[in-house]
Motif scaffolding. Structure first.
Motif: not given
Length: 395
Positions: A158-161, A215-218
């Motif tokens: 969810l954080t990734r999306s 968050f950073i990778k996104s």
């Protein structure tokens, strides 16, 4: 005021933007503004000190458009500002006449800002999600959720999306730096500036690091730099450093460093923002932004971070109520800050760029700031910008 020599250099020899970096100009030959794709010059040794100093400023400014010959237009074109930071209006903080009001307006503004700079320009924003979001849904931008909500759900997918959608929006509207994520721990549930505004993922440092990493990778997948904040930890505070001095000596705990340690070790730390918090156990004399013991001692030596350190806004109450701008700049740079943020919102200084250049030139000349600190800071900033030009940066 500028000396005659420096005034002449800063107003005339800069030509347009970064043209003064070209060997032809340095050799006395006429040059013209290039229309080629922006690149970074390989040899920093050829840069005049004034240009290196200009790269060390991230400036806020009033207005929804870039007006020709306005102070911010001159800061970018004439002096070569390192970057800008955009805000929306905030009546609660007395901030009006700012930069973000609608999608089409914002896209036009960021395009104009980037076109005004011959070097890649950092265009930054605080788009954390939830309460702290400059691109708000009421202006027509996609809605976002807070770090607290994501931490409570504790689903990395969810954080990734969610972060992917947020980063895609920033990319679409011309930003290349998000002054987020917050990695403060929510150890004080009554904290007025962190927990109350739902800016922290959790009180658990491992959970904070895990969600911050997504968050950073996104953002990296959209070629947007990020910034961990507020070092060495603002989550345990009882007060708001926007308003005045914040002493965390009785409350701060070393586990507030853990998210930084984890993310630095994973190579996911582009930039670290300092807190305007005071902790006598670390430095009995200075808040973190002005503290060599905090930045050079803990962040550099203990945690091994050699990237860009950015200050929180130097016009926040915790700083301006206790230090002059000149003193704050001198202490911040000597402490290890590379990039100075001047939001220019509640106290607007249209001459902040030439004023700061002249200030730092004088401090270097007087031996109060080593020239190597300017060289070091500009190298770090340019190295960070270089990553914006590499499509492979999709960590």
């Amino acid at each position: 005021m500028f000396s005659c020599t420096r005034r002449t250099f800063l107003q005339n020899s800069a030509l347009t933007g970064a043209s003064l970096l070209l060997p032809g100009l340095l050799g006395g030959c006429a040059v013209t503004r290039s229309t080629a794709v922006k690149t970074l010059p390989p040899d920093l040794q050829s840069w005049p000190l004034e240009r290196k100093i200009a790269q060390m400023l991230l400036l806020g400014f009033p207005g929804e458009t870039l007006e020709p010959d306005s102070p911010i237009d001159q800061a970018i074109r004439r002096y070569g500002a390192g970057g800008v930071v955009l805000f929306d209006n905030n009546i609660d903080l007395g901030v009006t006449g700012r930069n973000i009001t609608a999608p089409a307006q914002l896209k036009q503004l960021t395009t104009a800002l980037q076109q005004a700079s011959e070097l890649p320009l950092l265009i930054a924003v605080d788009q954390e999600g939830g309460v702290v979001a400059r691109l708000k849904d009421r202006y027509g931008f996609p809605a976002t959720v807070s770090a607290k909500y994501l931490g409570q759900q504790n689903r990395l997918d969810l954080t990734r999306s969610s972060s992917e959608n947020l980063a895609a929006t920033l990319d679409e509207y011309g930003f290349n730096l998000n002054l987020a994520p917050v990695v403060d721990l929510a150890t004080n549930p009554d904290n007025p500036v962190i927990a109350f505004k739902e800016r922290s993922f959790s009180a658990d440092p491992a959970l904070v690091a895990a969600h911050a990493a997504e968050f950073i990778k996104s953002h990296h997948r959209h070629h947007i730099l990020t910034c961990l904040k507020h070092f060495p930890g603002h989550g345990s505070s009882r007060d708001d450093s926007h308003l005045g001095l914040v002493d965390v000596t009785r409350y701060w705990h070393e586990n507030e460093l853990q998210p930084y340690r984890d993310l630095i070790s994973q190579g996911l730390c582009d930039m670290v923002m300092t807190a305007h918090t005071f902790n006598t156990a670390i430095d009995p004399d200075h808040p973190a932004t002005l503290s060599r013991a905090t930045i050079d001692g803990i962040l550099r030596k203990q945690l091994g971070f050699d990237g860009v350190v950015v200050s929180d806004d130097l016009y926040m109450g915790a700083i301006i109520q206790h230090y002059s701008y000149e003193t704050a700049v001198e202490k911040a740079i000597n402490a290890g800050v590379d990039l100075l943020v001047v939001a220019n919102d509640k106290l607007y200084s249209p001459d902040i760029m030439p004023r700061t250049i002249e200030l730092l030139l004088n401090l270097v000349q007087q031996g109060r700031i080593p020239r190597e600190r300017i060289e070091q800071a500009s190298r770090r900033i340019i190295a960070m910008k270089q990553r914006l030009l590499k499509p492979g940066n999709t960590a």
